[in-house]
Enzyme design. Structure first.
Site, PDB file in Angstrom:
ATOM      1  CD  GLU B 112      44.540  45.290  31.878  1.00 47.65           C
ATOM      2  OE1 GLU B 112      44.789  44.497  33.179  1.00 47.65           O
ATOM      3  OE2 GLU B 112      44.476  44.852  30.848  1.00 47.65           O
TER       4      GLU B 112
HETATM    5  C1  HEC Z   1      40.949  47.567  32.272  1.00 49.67           C
HETATM    6  C2  HEC Z   1      39.867  46.047  31.984  1.00 49.67           C
HETATM    7  C3  HEC Z   1      40.815  45.245  32.298  1.00 49.67           C
HETATM    8  C4  HEC Z   1      40.703  45.054  33.585  1.00 49.67           C
HETATM    9  C5  HEC Z   1      40.997  45.790  34.835  1.00 49.67           C
HETATM   10  C6  HEC Z   1      40.934  43.706  34.190  1.00 49.67           C
HETATM   11  N1  HEC Z   1      41.234  42.759  33.097  1.00 49.67           N
HETATM   12 FE1  HEC Z   1      41.123  40.842  32.438  1.00 49.67          FE
HETATM   13  N2  HEC Z   1      41.605  41.239  30.628  1.00 49.67           N
HETATM   14  C7  HEC Z   1      41.263  42.102  29.759  1.00 49.67           C
HETATM   15  C8  HEC Z   1      42.243  42.473  28.571  1.00 49.67           C
HETATM   16  C9  HEC Z   1      41.973  43.820  27.379  1.00 49.67           C
HETATM   17  C10 HEC Z   1      42.464  41.200  28.098  1.00 49.67           C
HETATM   18  C11 HEC Z   1      43.164  40.984  27.364  1.00 49.67           C
HETATM   19  C12 HEC Z   1      44.940  40.984  26.984  1.00 49.67           C
HETATM   20  C13 HEC Z   1      45.482  40.331  26.130  1.00 49.67           C
HETATM   21  O1  HEC Z   1      44.958  39.262  25.978  1.00 49.67           O
HETATM   22  O2  HEC Z   1      46.711  40.920  25.838  1.00 49.67           O
HETATM   23  C14 HEC Z   1      42.378  40.454  29.858  1.00 49.67           C
HETATM   24  C15 HEC Z   1      42.607  38.892  29.822  1.00 49.67           C
HETATM   25  C16 HEC Z   1      41.959  38.234  30.581  1.00 49.67           C
HETATM   26  C17 HEC Z   1      41.914  37.038  31.036  1.00 49.67           C
HETATM   27  C18 HEC Z   1      42.027  35.514  30.285  1.00 49.67           C
HETATM   28  C19 HEC Z   1      41.276  35.250  29.030  1.00 49.67           C
HETATM   29  C20 HEC Z   1      42.092  34.675  27.784  1.00 49.67           C
HETATM   30  O3  HEC Z   1      40.819  33.625  27.863  1.00 49.67           O
HETATM   31  O4  HEC Z   1      42.810  34.564  27.810  1.00 49.67           O
HETATM   32  C21 HEC Z   1      41.880  36.285  32.219  1.00 49.67           C
HETATM   33  C22 HEC Z   1      41.108  36.041  33.089  1.00 49.67           C
HETATM   34  C23 HEC Z   1      41.162  37.484  32.433  1.00 49.67           C
HETATM   35  N3  HEC Z   1      41.688  38.548  32.095  1.00 49.67           N
HETATM   36  C24 HEC Z   1      40.978  38.211  34.675  1.00 49.67           C
HETATM   37  C25 HEC Z   1      41.082  38.985  34.977  1.00 49.67           C
HETATM   38  C26 HEC Z   1      41.102  39.276  36.930  1.00 49.67           C
HETATM   39  C27 HEC Z   1      40.943  38.343  37.365  1.00 49.67           C
HETATM   40  C28 HEC Z   1      41.293  41.047  36.350  1.00 49.67           C
HETATM   41  C29 HEC Z   1      41.861  41.507  37.838  1.00 49.67           C
HETATM   42  C30 HEC Z   1      42.024  40.853  38.983  1.00 49.67           C
HETATM   43  C31 HEC Z   1      41.081  41.250  35.546  1.00 49.67           C
HETATM   44  N4  HEC Z   1      41.368  40.415  34.094  1.00 49.67           N
HETATM   45  C32 HEC Z   1      41.482  42.607  35.665  1.00 49.67           C
HETATM   46  C33 HEC Z   1      40.994  43.693  30.463  1.00 49.67           C
HETATM   47  C34 HEC Z   1      41.076  43.774  31.504  1.00 49.67           C
END
Ligand code: HEC
Ligand code: HEC
Ligand code: HEC
Ligand code: HEC
Ligand SMILES: [Ca+2]
Ligand SMILES: [Ca+2]
Ligand SMILES: [Ca+2]
Ligand SMILES: [Mg+2]
Lengths: 320, 320
Positions: B112
């Site tokens: 990520e």
């Molecule tokens: C490269 C892509 C990527 C980046 C950068 C990223 N995310 Fe995500 N995020 C995802 C993915 C894919 C999931 C789901 C992963 C899983 O459920 O295993 C996720 C899940 C989440 C969720 C959960 C939402 C839910 O409905 O369950 C939140 C809140 C979130 N991210 C916030 C953030 C925050 C804050 C950051 C930075 C600190 C961030 N993400 C950086 C791809 C990313």
């Protein structure tokens, strides 16, 4: 401190010149701001203009070379988009005559935004309902086209101006806006001859090309490889254009490390040292470098407050 | 149209619940907004939270799976960050108990944001002068730490709420806010049993886990490969958790194609068909699907106007 010498220091205008066939309007700027920040203009849906020219930061990416779709990198560093409206020509080698012309390049560039061609971009935008409405307001019905996309982006870029730096305040009469050291640096810029090239309110030489490096230096060349890229000659194939470059702006230069067309120099101190040696054949003493760097820090302007665009949504049935 | 049956439809609250040890304040939210949009939280300087959860769009990236540093992709699709504050647990498999805990994950995740570890993130932020000031205002002196970074980001996320959808207006008494067809779809959601899982104001089942797919279906499995990912069992290693998933919100679902944990389904029509068959063992007729999709389009809310953060600059001597 006070300014010596005959050099005519100028403050940054608060409006950029606009071409007759693309007048700036509030609605066009708003549309341009959306397009500029829209990653759907790239094949992967992950790269927008703002990815490489970050409007929340110094207008570039603080990387030696930029990273486009699929993590590809090219040989040149992203120049800042702040005050690019004051460049007579665009790109390090000046190969685009206007912001409109420049904006046509990245989207279909395979290592930048990687779209197949402009038809593909236009088709994608046409599939997004909200863009129909926005383009209609600005350019009339059924007006989504390469020409209008680039016009809107350019109009937006003409608003990316950073006036009221300490330098501008000083030039406009507030003598306390720069420190003694900064005024010393300012004088040295003129006395040494930096302003012979970096002239005008944007310190960008009013669209002139200059050779870089003027003087050969094996030590710097070994470290920074400036001569690998032939500059303007890469486009013109004219030997006279070898290592000729557009003079870049020094506005907000403290925010846009690393430096030079290949981003090879990591600090402003080193960049000034390089300029002294390679452009002026002078070994600048540390004190001069420090004074000049202090002055260059005074070229950081005021960034306009922007609202975050709300982009028209991708319709469910078209996303992939 | 009017609503039949006993299901208690609820409007979205305009404030999200906040934990006692992380109260939401305007200054904390402003800091969180900066950090959330700052690509310097990634190893390459190109990926911010907003890269995968775009706050100018539906809060994700409209990709089957997200693209992190160096164009790496994982197996799961990014859920929307809009209204994530109303999830009891975070991630498709619910493995984070809070937004604070969730925010600790991506930065040091190699595919990520790719930072070595939190120490590296903290060191990088400490080198940015403007962050010292911002953290001091919110958390006191010398307060740049993993805990405070994630607290600020979570506080910001708690403001990412989209109330006043046509559905909310309808529930609050404006019977003209939904069309006849949308009301039909709404009734069908309750009658068929969609709301048994997608319950509550965010249609996210109030933190419950559900099996998906409930029913085996070779045809859909061949196309969409839902069973490749074991869901909650991937974290718990408990066979009872195989293919158990947090119930995802249906708020703004029209904006967040493609669908499901692996982003394998490209349209909302197909997603509803899949749910009917795999969760309810019903072959929904096209008319039901159309009515339900019309209703789901009524769950698109009002996006708050945000100002674009001005990020504290990278000091020249530290950029690389
Ligand atoms: C490269 C892509 C990527 C980046 C950068 C990223 N995310 Fe995500 N995020 C995802 C993915 C894919 C999931 C789901 C992963 C899983 O459920 O295993 C996720 C899940 C989440 C969720 C959960 C939402 C839910 O409905 O369950 C939140 C809140 C979130 N991210 C916030 C953030 C925050 C804050 C950051 C930075 C600190 C961030 N993400 C950086 C791809 C990313
Ligand atoms: C993947 C990185 C990347 C993307 C995406 C990108 N640029 Fe650039 N941009 C660059 C680089 C690198 C250069 C310098 C190239 C050169 O001079 O040969 C540049 C040059 C420019 C310049 C010239 C500035 C000057 O001082 O000469 C402008 C203006 C500009 N880009 C605007 C845009 C716009 C508008 C978009 C989107 C339509 C865009 N860029 C997308 C990397 C990028
Ligand atoms: C003969 C012309 C000339 C002179 C004299 C000159 N410059 Fe430059 N300057 C250039 C050109 C051309 C470039 C772009 C070179 C490149 O990157 O290929 C440049 C680049 C720079 C850069 C880096 C800009 C960026 O965005 O990376 C800085 C800083 C700079 N000059 C400062 C100075 C200072 C300070 C002096 C005086 C000590 C000076 N220059 C003298 C022509 C000149
Ligand atoms: C038995 C529980 C259950 C029932 C009944 C159910 N769902 Fe779901 N729904 C889930 C779960 C769990 C997921 C997440 C599955 C995944 O992606 O792994 C989901 C996912 C979805 C998604 C995709 C969400 C996204 O962000 O990708 C939509 C749309 C949806 N459901 C709509 C419906 C509709 C409409 C019905 C009724 C026809 C329904 N659901 C019935 C549990 C249920
Ligand atoms: Ca630079
Ligand atoms: Ca997605
Ligand atoms: Ca999705
Ligand atoms: Mg750069």
């Amino acid at each position: 401190g006070s300014v010596s010498g005959a050099y005519a220091w100028e403050a940054l205008p608060t409006k950029a010149p606009e071409p007759a066939d693309n007048p700036t309007t509030a609605e066009k700027v708003a549309l341009g701001q959306m397009l500029y920040h829209d990653p759907r203009l790239s094949s992967t849906g992950t790269v927008s203009c703002a990815s490489c020219h970050n409007t929340m930061l110094g207008g570039e990416d603080n990387r030696p070379n930029s990273m486009g779709v699929n993590a590809q990198t090219g040989g040149r560093s992203a120049p800042t988009v702040w005050n690019a409206a004051f460049n007579k020509v665009q790109f390090w080698d000046g190969r685009a005559a206007s912001l409109e012309e420049q904006a046509a390049g990245p989207v279909a560039n395979p290592i930048e935004m990687g779209m197949k061609d402009w038809d593909a971009v236009v088709a994608r935008l046409k599939a997004i309902e909200g863009y129909h409405e926005a383009f209609t307001k600005v350019f009339g019905e059924n007006s989504i086209s390469q020409e209008n996309v680039t016009k809107a982006i350019a109009a937006y870029e003409r608003t990316l101006i950073t006036p009221n730096s300490p330098y501008d305040k000083y030039v406009n009469g507030d003598k306390s806006a720069l420190t003694e050291q900064q005024v010393r640096g300012m004088n040295k810029m003129a006395e040494l001859g930096c302003t012979a090239c970096h002239s005008g309110p944007a310190f960008n030489g009013a669209g002139t090309y200059q050779k870089f490096p003027v003087n050969s230096n094996g030590y710097f060349e070994a470290q920074y490889k400036f001569k690998r890229d032939k500059g303007r000659a890469e486009v013109t194939n004219n030997p006279e254009d070898e290592h000729m470059w557009k003079v870049p702006t020094l506005r907000n230069i403290a925010l846009t490390a690393p430096y030079f067309h290949n981003g090879s120099v990591s600090t402003l101190e080193k960049a000034v040292k390089v300029m002294g040696k390679l452009q002026l054949d002078k070994d600048l003493p540390d004190e001069d470098i420090e004074d000049i760097v202090a002055f260059l820090n005074g070229l950081t302007g005021q960034f306009p407050k922007q609202s975050m665009p709300i982009l028209p949504s991708t319709p469910g049935r078209l996303a992939k």
